[in-house]
Design an enzyme around this catalytic site. Structure first.
Site: not given
Lengths: 544, 936
Positions: A2-3, A87, A108, A133
Site C-alpha cells: 500500500d506504499h 512502521h 504510515d 495518516e
C-alpha cells in the site's frame, strides 16, 4: 504494497516525469516488493497486468535516494527533509517547505518502538500544516508486552501440542518483527521446533535488513555489535514437501491476508486439524480468507476457486500493528503543534471522532477532506526587513524587565523595542522605538496633565512667594513620604510634577473660579507620575 | 633584550606586532630568563593593559596568565593589575571590544585565584554589580562562558537568580539552556525560597518545556522538577501541597511524549524527584485510555497555566516502559520504584507492568525492575502469576550475579498460589544451583524462606525430597550433593511457620540436616546462628520422631525462637547485619581461622551442641538435652589430642560436659515447682552434691586455666544459687558465704585476665548486694538470676596448651587376688605403692587415701619432697602404712590419690590426721588384696 504498489504504473504508464525521492531502504526493498506483487497479481490470480518487470526497472532508475534529516532543495521554492517514521524499514515522514509555508506529511508511522524498528522521531518544527495518516483513529492500545506475550503463548501452546502454526504475512516488516520475537522466545524457552520462511523473498528481505541496521531500533543496533539479530538462529527455509511432514513447526508464508498463493495453499492443508494454528498479523482486506477468519469463527471457508475447506484449527489475531494508535496521532500533533491538521488514510467515522478530539483538546483546526476535496489554509508569510543600527545594537544586549504583579515574570524587551516600518515604495525596515519619530519625521507627543488649584495663604505677607512655596512643600512632605522637593523662587518640583504660582487671571486649567482672591498654583505633570500628581494636589487642597 | 624592552615602553600599543608578543612569550616560558628581564616584561605587559586596544589585550592577558603560572611570586601582582584594569574598564564607557576583554580578564582572574589560594579572597572585589554588568554587556560567546562559570565568582545567589531568570529569555537556545542549568544549581544549593521567585522560576521553566530546542527542553524538565519540588515544599496546607504536587506531576506528564530521548529520560527522572502524586493520576499513568474518573477533571491549579489535566498523564508509564531507548526505560522503572515507595496504595496493574520489564533486553533495566519488585514484595503487594513465572525464573538463572541476587530476594518473599508454580519455581532454583554453585549459601537461605512461606505444599516437597534421597542414597558423594541440601532446607523450615507441619516431615530430614549443619548455617546466618540452628534441628528431629505428643514442650522452643527472632520472622529481608549475634560471628571467624584443623573444628561443634542442649533443657526438653550431651561425651571420647588441642583441654571439656549433664538433670526440678516430693528432693540433693564435687574436682585438677576459670566459677555460683533457691534455711549461711567468696574470686579473675564479666555475674553480684545481710532472700529474684545463666560463651574456651590435667596412678606391683600382701590382724601393714604423678604443681597437698569396704578410711600424707622435681611426669615408690587390719582371712583395701582443695574454705573434717579441706581424687581407686599371714 500500500506504499509503492502503484509507483511503476504512475511513472511508466501514466507518465509522471518529476523527481522521485525514496529513503535508501525503500529504494532497496521496493523492486523486490513490486516484483512480488506483480507476480501474485498476474501469475496467480490472472488479473490484467498493470505494469511489467521492465516498468519496475525503469521506474527504479528514476528514484533518488535520500537519507534521514538530509535537506533537499528540490527546486527554488521547494525544500524537503525526511524524518524517521518507524512502521516499516525505510518509512519516513516528509517535511516540506514551499516558500514560507511549511508542512509535514506522514504516511504510515509508529509512535512506539517494536522489536526491530524505532519509534517515529521528528524535530519540533514551525508548521502550518500536518498531514497525518489515521488508520487507527479511535483505537487506543495498551502496553505492547501483553500482546506480544499472547501471541507467543498461542504459538507455543500450538507447537507444544504438536500442531503446526501458520503465520501468513507479507515478506517485509511483520515477518521480521514476529520472527525476531519468536526467535528470542525460542532461545529463551529453549524450544527446538523449527521456524520456516516460505519464500525466497523473505530471505532476501532479511538480507537487506541485515545491511540496513542503521535504520532499525536502538536495541537492534546495539545487539548488532555482537550478533546480527536478523541472523535468526532457528529459522530455516521451507520446502513444499514439508507441508505434510509430521511434527510441529512454525511457518511464515506469503502473502498475508491469505488472499492467494502459497499461504493459502498451506492453509488449505492445515486448517482441518484442530491442533494447528493460524496467526494473522495485522489488517486483512474484506473479501480475503484472512478477513473471514477474523470476522467470526467460520467452520468452513470458501476458497476463491470454489472449493471449501473445513476450519477446525485455532485462529489467533496478532494484536499489534506498525500503525500508530489514536494516542500516537494526538501525541505527534501535540508535539508538533502545527497551525492546521489534515487527517487522511482512515475510515471516515473514526476520523471525525479524532478530528473532534484534536479540535477540542489541542485547539488546532482539523480537516478531514474527502477524495477530491480541496482545503485551503492561510500560511505564514515572512517579510524581509532591514534593521536599523540602533535596533541591532539594542538587540545584541539583553534588556530584561521583571514584573511582579501577581507573580514574578520576566520579559525581554529587545525585540519588543523594534517597530516595523513599511513605507510605500520602500523596503520594510525595523527601527528602534526611540528612532521612530526621527524616521517618520514626526514629533513625539507627550501626554501631560495640568491643574490649577487654589491655595489659601495663611500669612499676611502677600509678596512673600517664597514663604508660600515653603509652606506648601512642608505640607507635601507630610503626606507624600519620601518626596524629593526642589524649590525655586515661585515654583516647586517633585519628580515630573511642577507647580508654579499662577499669575494669570483666567487659567485654562482652573476648574472653578470661585474664590477670586485666592492664590493659584498651576501644576502640570507627566503621565508617568499620574498618581503622584493627584496625591500632591490633594495634599495641597487638604490644607486649606 | 632588556634595553630593547625599555625602548618598547615608549612605543604605542598599535605598533606592537605579533612577533614582539611571541618573543615576549618565549621569554616568559623560558625558565632561565633572569628575574630582572621578567620584571621588566611584567611592567611592560601591565603597561599595555591600560593602553592596549582589544586585539592586543587578548594577547596581553594570555601572556600575563602564562607569566603568573610560571612565576608564582608574580601571581598576586598580576592579579591586582588585571583586576584594577578590569574595574577601570567597567567604569569607562561600555564598548563591545572592551566587554570581550573584561570577560577574558575575568577568566584569567578566576583561574589565577583558583591556583593561588592566597589571592582567592581578592576575587570578591568583583562585586555583583561588576559581574552583572559584564554579563549583560558581553557578546554571546562570552556570555555563555560567564553563565557557566558564574559560580566561580562570589556573586550572591539573588543576583545570579535574576541574571539566570533573565537569560532564560535569551533568543539563543544555548544561553537559555545554561541559564536553566544555573537556575537548577541555585535551587539545588537550597538557599533560595522566596515564594514569588520560586513560582516565577517554575513558571518560566514550564514555558520552556515547549522550547524548540531539545537541550533547552531537557534542562527545562529538570528545572520544573527541582523548582516544582521547592514550590511543593513551600505550601503550608496539606491540601494545597497535594494539589501542587499533582499540578507539577501533570505538567511533567505533558512532555513525556517528547521526541528527544534526553527529554524523556529527564522527565522520568523528574517523576522520581517529585516522587508522588494522587492515586487517580498514578492509575491514569498506567492506562493509555483516559479513565472515567480523571476525565476533564483539572486539579485546582494555583498557577496560571492550567493546560495540564489528568488526561495528559494517560499511559505515561506504558510509554516509558515500551520506549525504544533503554535509558528511558531504565529511568521509567527507577521512577516507578520511587513512586511505589511513596505511594501507600500502589495498584496491582502496576506490578504487572513492571513484571513485563523482566523480559527487557538490557540488564540494567531488568535489575532495576527486580529491585522495584523486591520493594513492592516487601510491602506485601506482590503476587506472582503464572504468566510472569518464566520471566522470574529466567532472572534466577541470569548470567548476572546482581540479577540473581535480586531475584532470590524476591523469592524469599514470594507467596505462590498453587503447587504447579511452586514446583516450577523450585525447579528453577535447583537449576540455578547447578549452574552457579557459588550462590549456594544464598540459595539455601532463599529456599529456607520459601519453604517457610509455602508450608501448605509441604507434603509434595517432602515427596520430592524422598525421591531425591532415594536416588542419592546409593553413593556417599551423591548424598552430599547440593540438590539434596537444597531440598532439605526447603523442608526443614516449614515448622517455623506452621508447627503442625512437623508431623509430615520425616525425622530423617532433620538428621540429615544435622549432618549439613555447617553448610546450612553459613546460608542461614541472616536468620539464626549456628547453635540456634542446631538446637532447632535437634528439637525438630525429636519432635517429628515422637509423633507429636510433645508439642506442648515444643511450643516453648518455638516461642523462644520467635522471641529471639521476633523482628526477623515477620520481615526476613529487612535483616541488617546487626541481627547476627556477636557470638556466632565470633564463632564463625574462629572456625574460619582454624579451618582445616579437624579436631578443633570438631570441638567447636561439640561446644555448639552443648550450648544447644542447654537451651533445649531450658525449654523443657531435658531428656533430649541429656541425650545430646551424652552423645557429646561419646564424641569427645573418640577425639585424640593433637597439636591444636591438648589432652588437658579435652579432659576439661569432658568434665565440663559432665557437670552440665548433671545440671540438666537437676534443672527440671527447679523449673516446674518449688515444692516437690521428698524422694525427688533427695535425688536433687544428691545431684547437687555431685555437681559441687565435680566442680571442686575440676578446680583442683586442672592447671593453667585461663578464661576457663570463669566458666567453672560461674558454674559454682550457679550451683550456689540453685542451692539457695531450693534448700531452705539449713544451708543458707554457708551457701551465701560460698557465693560471695566465689563472686569475689571470679571478679578477681576477670580483673587479672582483663576480661568482661558476664551479665550473669554482674546481675548476681547486684542482687547479692541487695539481699545484704537480710535473712529474707527473694526467691523470685533468685529464679530470675538462674534463668539468666547462659551456660557459657565460646570465648571462655581458649584451648590453651597450658591447660593440663593433674592425674595420678597408683599401682601395687605384684599384688593381685592370687598374690596378696600378707598381714597380721591388728598390726600395721606396709603397702608398697608405685605412684605416677602427672602435671602435679608444686605446693600441693597430696594424700593417699586408703579405705576399707566399711567406709572407714585413712589418709596418708605424701611427702612433697618425693615429687617436687622438674618434669611433667614423676614416678616413685612409696610405702604406705595402714593400721586398718581387721580380723579376717582376706580383705581388700582401696587406695587412691587425692589432692587437697586448699581454696575451699570450709574445713569439714576436724580430724587430727588427714586433710583439713575437701579432697579431689586424681585416679581411680586401686584394689589391694591382703591375706592373713600363713604360718607355714
Amino acid at each position: 504494497m500500500d506504499h509503492v504498489g502503484a509507483l511503476p504504473y504512475f511513472t511508466e504508464v501514466c507518465g509522471y516525469n518529476g523527481p522521485i525521492y525514496m529513503s535508501y531502504p525503500t529504494k532497496a526493498l521496493s523492486p523486490l516488493m513490486l516484483e512480488d506483487y506483480r507476480r501474485v497479481m498476474v501469475d496467480r490470480r490472472g488479473e490484467e497486468e498493470l505494469f511489467t518487470t521492465t516498468h519496475i526497472a525503469n521506474c527504479m532508475k528514476k528514484v533518488i535516494a535520500i537519507d534521514l534529516k538530509q535537506t533537499i532543495q528540490v527546486d527554488e521554492d521547494l525544500q524537503i527533509r525526511a524524518y524517521y517514521a518507524g512502521h516499516v524499514l525505510g518509512a519516513v515522514m516528509v517535511y516540506a517547505k514551499m516558500g514560507d509555508a511549511a508542512i509535514v506529511y506522514t504516511g504510515d508511522y509508529n509512535m512506539t518502538t517494536d522489536r526491530h524498528l524505532g519509534a517515529a522521531k521528528i524535530d519540533r518544527l514551525q508548521l502550518d500544516l500536518l498531514i497525518s495518516e489515521s488508520t487507527y483513529a479511535t483505537t487506543i492500545r495498551g502496553s505492547k508486552y501483553p500482546r506480544e506475550r499472547e501471541f507467543l503463548q498461542a504459538v507455543h501452546k500450538c507447537v507444544a501440542g504438536g500442531g503446526k502454526a501458520l503465520i501468513p504475512s507479507f515478506a517485509l516488516g511483520r515477518a521480521q518483527e514476529l520472527c525476531m520475537l519468536l526467535d528470542d522466545y525460542w532461545e529463551r524457552m529453549n524450544i527446538k521446533v523449527p521456524i520456516y520462511f516460505s519464500s525466497g523473498l523473505t530471505i532476501q528481505a532479511n538480507m537487506y535488513y541485515k545491511m540496513l541496521i542503521s535504520w532499525t531500533s536502538q536495541n537492534v543496533k546495539e545487539k548488532h555489535n555482537t550478533h546480527n539479530p536478523f541472523d535468526f538462529k532457528n529459522v530455516k527455509d521451507f520446502d513444499r514437501s514439508l507441508i505434510h511432514a509430521p511434527g510441529p513447526c512454525v511457518l511464515f508464508a506469503t502473502p498475508g491476508m491469505l488472499c492467494a498463493g502459497f499461504s493459502l495453499e498451506v492453509f488449505k492443508h492445515w486448517a482441518p486439524s484442530p491442533l494447528n494454528l493460524v496467526a494473522l498479523p495485522g489488517y486483512s482486506v474484506a473479501g480475503t480468507v484472512g478477513h473471514k477468519l477474523m470476522a467470526g469463527k467460520p467452520t468452513t471457508v470458501d476458497l476463491y476457486n470454489g472449493t471449501k475447506v473445513d476450519v477446525r484449527c485455532k485462529v489467533h489475531q496478532v494484536a499489534f500493528s506498525p500503525h500508530t494508535d489514536a494516542k500516537g496521532i494526538m501525541d505527534l500533533t501535540k508535539f508538533l503543534s502545527p497551525k492546521n491538521v489534515v487527517l487522511v488514510h482512515g475510515e471516515k467515522p473514526s476520523m471525525m471522532i479524532l478530528k473532534e478530539k484534536i479540535t477540542s483538546e489541542l485547539d488546532i483546526p482539523c480537516f478531514v477532506p474527502a477524495n477530491g476535496e480541496t482545503v485551503s489554509f492561510a500560511s505564514t508569510t515572512y517579510i524581509k526587513a532591514n534593521a536599523s543600527d540602533m535596533f541591532l545594537k539594542s538587540c545584541s544586549n539583553p534588556n530584561f524587565k521583571f514584573s511582579n504583579s501577581t507573580q514574578l515574570r520576566v520579559t525581554d524587551h529587545r525585540t519588543a523595542d523594534g517597530v516595523l516600518v513599511i513605507e510605500k515604495s520602500k523596503k520594510a525596515k525595523i527601527v528602534h522605538q526611540d528612532e521612530i519619530s526621527e524616521v517618520l519625521h514626526e514629533k513625539n507627543h507627550v501626554v501631560s496633565l495640568a491643574h490649577c488649584c487654589p491655595v489659601k495663604v495663611k500669612g499676611e505677607s502677600e509678596d512673600d512667594d517664597v514663604d508660600l512655596i515653603k509652606q506648601l512643600s512642608a505640607k507635601i512632605l507630610k503626606t507624600v513620604s519620601g518626596a524629593q522637593i526642589h524649590e525655586s523662587e515661585n515654583c516647586l518640583q517633585v519628580a515630573s510634577f511642577k507647580g508654579s504660582l499662577c499669575l494669570k487671571d483666567k487659567c485654562m486649567h482652573r476648574s472653578s473660579s470661585s474664590s477670586s482672591e485666592a492664590v493659584f498654583l498651576c501644576c502640570n505633570w507627566s503621565i508617568a507620575d499620574l498618581e503622584l500628581g493627584w496625591e500632591i494636589i490633594n495634599a495641597i487642597k487638604l490644607n486649606h | 633584550m632588556t634595553s630593547s624592552m625599555e625602548e618598547d615602553d615608549s612605543i604605542s600599543p598599535e605598533s606592537i606586532s605579533l612577533d614582539t608578543l611571541a618573543s615576549i612569550r618565549s621569554l616568559i616560558i623560558n625558565a632561565d630568563t633572569s628575574d630582572s628581564v621578567i620584571s621588566s616584561v611584567f611592567d611592560f605587559l601591565t603597561g599595555l593593559l591600560s593602553r592596549g586596544n582589544s586585539a592586543i589585550l587578548h594577547h596581553v592577558l594570555k601572556l600575563l596568565s602564562d607569566l603568573a603560572f610560571r612565576r608564582k611570586e608574580l601571581a598576586p601582582q598580576i592579579f591586582d593589575s588585571i583586576l584594577s584594569n578590569l574595574l577601570r574598564l567597567h567604569n569607562t564607557v561600555a564598548e563591545a571590544s572592551h566587554e570581550r576583554a573584561a570577560v577574558e580578564s575575568l577568566a584569567v582572574l578566576a583561574s589565577l585565584s583558583e591556583r593561588t589560594p592566597s589571592i582567592a579572597a581578592a576575587l570578591s572585589k568583583i562585586d555583583d554589580e561588576v559581574f552583572a554588568s559584564i554579563c549583560l554587556g558581553a557578546p554571546i560567546s562570552s556570555r555563555l562562558w560567564l553563565l557557566r562559570n558564574a559560580d566561580r565568582f562570589n556573586v550572591p545567589s539573588s543576583v545570579l537568580f535574576t541574571l539566570f531568570l533573565g537569560f532564560s529569555k535569551d533568543p539563543y537556545p544555548y544561553i537559555r539552556k545554561v541559564a536553566l542549568d544555573g537556575l537548577i544549581n541555585i535551587c539545588n544549593a537550597g538557599d533560595f525560597n522566596h515564594t514569588h521567585a520560586v513560582e516565577g522560576c517554575y513558571t518560566r521553566a514550564v514555558e520552556l518545556l515547549s522550547d524548540a530546542e531539545d537541550s533547552v527542553r531537557s534542562s527545562a524538565v529538570r528545572a520544573v522538577s527541582v523548582w516544582g519540588k521547592v514550590m511543593i515544599a513551600s505550601k503550608e496546607e496539606e491540601m494545597n501541597r497535594r494539589d501542587c504536587t499533582d499540578a507539577v506531576f501533570l505538567q511533567l506528564c505533558s512532555v513525556v511524549r517528547d521526541m528527544s530521548v534526553d527529554v524523556r529520560v529527564e522527565v522520568f527522572k523528574a517523576f522520581g524527584i517529585i516522587g508522588t502524586a494522587s492515586e487517580s493520576i498514578i492509575l491514569q499513568t498506567l492506562s493509555k485510555k483516559v479513565l472515567g474518573a480523571g476525565k476533564g477533571k483539572k486539579p485546582q491549579n494555583l498557577l496560571s497555566n492550567g493546560s495540564a489535566d489528568v488526561s495528559s498523564a494517560a499511559g505515561v508509564y506504558i510509554h516509558g516502559f515500551e520506549d525504544e531507548f533503554y535509558e528511558v526505560r531504565e529511568a521509567a522503572v527507577d521512577s516507578f520504584h520511587s513512586l511505589s515507595v511513596n505511594s501507600i496504595k500502589f495498584p496491582d496493574e502496576a506490578v504487572y507492568l513492571l513484571m513485563d520489564m523482566l523480559y527487557d533486553d538490557y540488564m540494567v533495566v531488568r535489575l532495576k525492575a527486580l529491585k522495584a519488585l523486591h520493594h513492592i514484595a516487601d510491602l506485601g503487594n506482590l503476587k506472582i502469576q503464572e504468566t510472569y513465572m518464566p520471566a522470574f525464573l529466567d532472572a534466577i538463572v541470569d548470567t548476572s550475579e546482581n540479577i540473581r541476587v535480586e531475584a532470590r530476594n524476591i523469592l524469599k518473599l514470594a507467596k505462590l498460589p498453587d503447587l504447579k508454580l511452586v514446583n516450577k519455581c523450585i525447579d528453577g532454583v535447583l537449576k540455578s544451583l547447578e549452574m552457579y554453585p557459588q550462590d549456594e549459601p544464598d540459595i539455601l537461605s532463599a529456599l529456607f524462606h520459601f519453604g517457610q512461606n509455602h508450608t501448605n505444599f509441604l507434603v509434595s516437597m517432602v515427596k520430592r525430597f524422598s525421591e531425591k534421597l532415594g536416588t542419592a542414597s546409593g553413593s556417599k558423594a551423591e548424598f552430599n550433593s547440593r540438590q539434596l541440601s537444597a531440598s532439605l532446607t526447603l523442608i526443614i523450615s516449614a515448622p517455623l511457620s506452621n508447627k503442625q507441619s512437623i508431623t509430615s516431615i520425616p525425622p530423617l530430614a532433620f538428621s540429615y540436616s544435622l549432618a549439613m549443619l555447617g553448610k546450612f548455617s553459613s546460608g542461614l546466618h541472616d536468620m539464626m546462628d549456628q547453635d540456634m540452628l542446631l538446637a532447632y534441628l535437634t528439637h525438630c528431629a525429636i519432635l517429628s520422631s515422637s509423633s507429636g505428643t510433645e508439642f506442648n514442650k515444643g511450643d516453648v522452643f518455638f516461642h523462644a525462637y520467635r522471641d529471639s527472632n521476633a523482628d526477623l520472622a515477620g520481615n526476613p529481608v529487612l535483616l541488617p547485619g546487626k541481627d547476627i549475634p556477636a557470638e556466632s560471628k565470633y564463632m564463625a571467624c574462629k572456625a574460619e581461622l582454624e579451618i582445616g584443623n579437624q579436631a578443633l573444628k570438631f570441638v567447636n561443634h561439640i561446644l555448639l551442641k552443648i550450648k544447644a542442649a542447654w537451651l533445649l533443657s531450658q525449654s523443657g526438653c531435658s531428656k533430649e538435652a541429656l541425650r545430646a550431651l551424652r552423645a557429646c561425651k561419646q564424641e569427645l571420647a573418640t577425639l585424640t589430642a593433637d597439636s591444636s588441642i591438648s589432652k588437658g583441654t579435652l579432659d576439661f571439656i569432658c568434665q565440663y560436659v559432665h557437670v552440665i549433664e548433671l545440671l540438666v538433670q537437676v534443672w527440671p526440678h527447679f523449673n516446674y515447682s518449688r515444692h516437690i516430693s521428698t524422694c525427688s528432693s533427695v535425688e536433687v540433693e544428691l545431684l547437687m552434691e555431685e555437681v559441687e564435687i565435680k566442680l571442686m574436682e575440676i578446680r583442683c585438677r586442672f592447671t593453667g586455666l585461663s578464661t576457663e576459670e570463669s566458666l567453672v566459677l560461674e558454674l559454682v555460683i550457679f550451683g550456689c544459687l540453685l542451692r539457695l533457691y531450693k534448700f531452705e534455711i539449713c544451708c543458707r549461711l554457708s551457701c551465701m558465704e560460698k557465693l560471695s567468696s566465689t563472686i569475689s574470686q571470679l571478679e578477681l579473675h576477670h580483673e587479672q585476665q582483663c576480661t568482661k564479666p558476664s551479665d550473669f555475674l554482674t546481675e548476681t553480684k547486684k542482687s547479692l548486694e541487695e539481699f545484704g545481710s537480710s535473712d529474707d532472700i527473694n526467691s523470685c529474684r533468685l529464679l530470675d538470676l538462674i534463668k539468666i545463666f547462659k551456660c557459657f560463651s565460646p570465648e571462655q574456651f581458649t584451648f590453651s596448651v597450658n591447660l593440663q590435667c593433674v592425674s595420678a596412678e597408683v599401682e601395687v606391683p605384684g599384688n593381685g587376688p592370687y598374690s596378696p600382701i600378707s598381714f597380721v590382724p591388728g598390726l600395721p601393714v606396709a603397702i608398697p605403692c608405685e605412684i605416677t604423678l602427672l602435671n602435679v604443681p608444686r605446693d600441693t597437698c597430696l594424700w593417699l587415701r586408703i579405705s576399707r569396704n566399711d567406709e572407714t578410711c585413712q589418709f596418708v600424707y605424701l611427702d612433697p619432697n618425693l615429687y617436687n622435681g622438674n618434669g611433667r611426669e614423676k614416678r616413685f615408690m612409696f610405702t604406705a602404712v595402714t593400721y586398718m587390719t581387721p580380723r579376717a582371712v582376706v580383705f581388700t583395701l582401696r587406695v587412691s590419690i587425692g589432692i587437697e582443695c586448699l581454696f575451699e574454705d570450709i574445713c569439714y573434717r576436724k580430724q587430727r590426721h588427714g586433710p583439713k579441706h575437701p579432697v579431689a581424687y586424681l585416679c581411680k581407686e586401686r584394689e589391694i588384696h591382703l591375706s592373713l599371714v600363713s604360718r607355714t
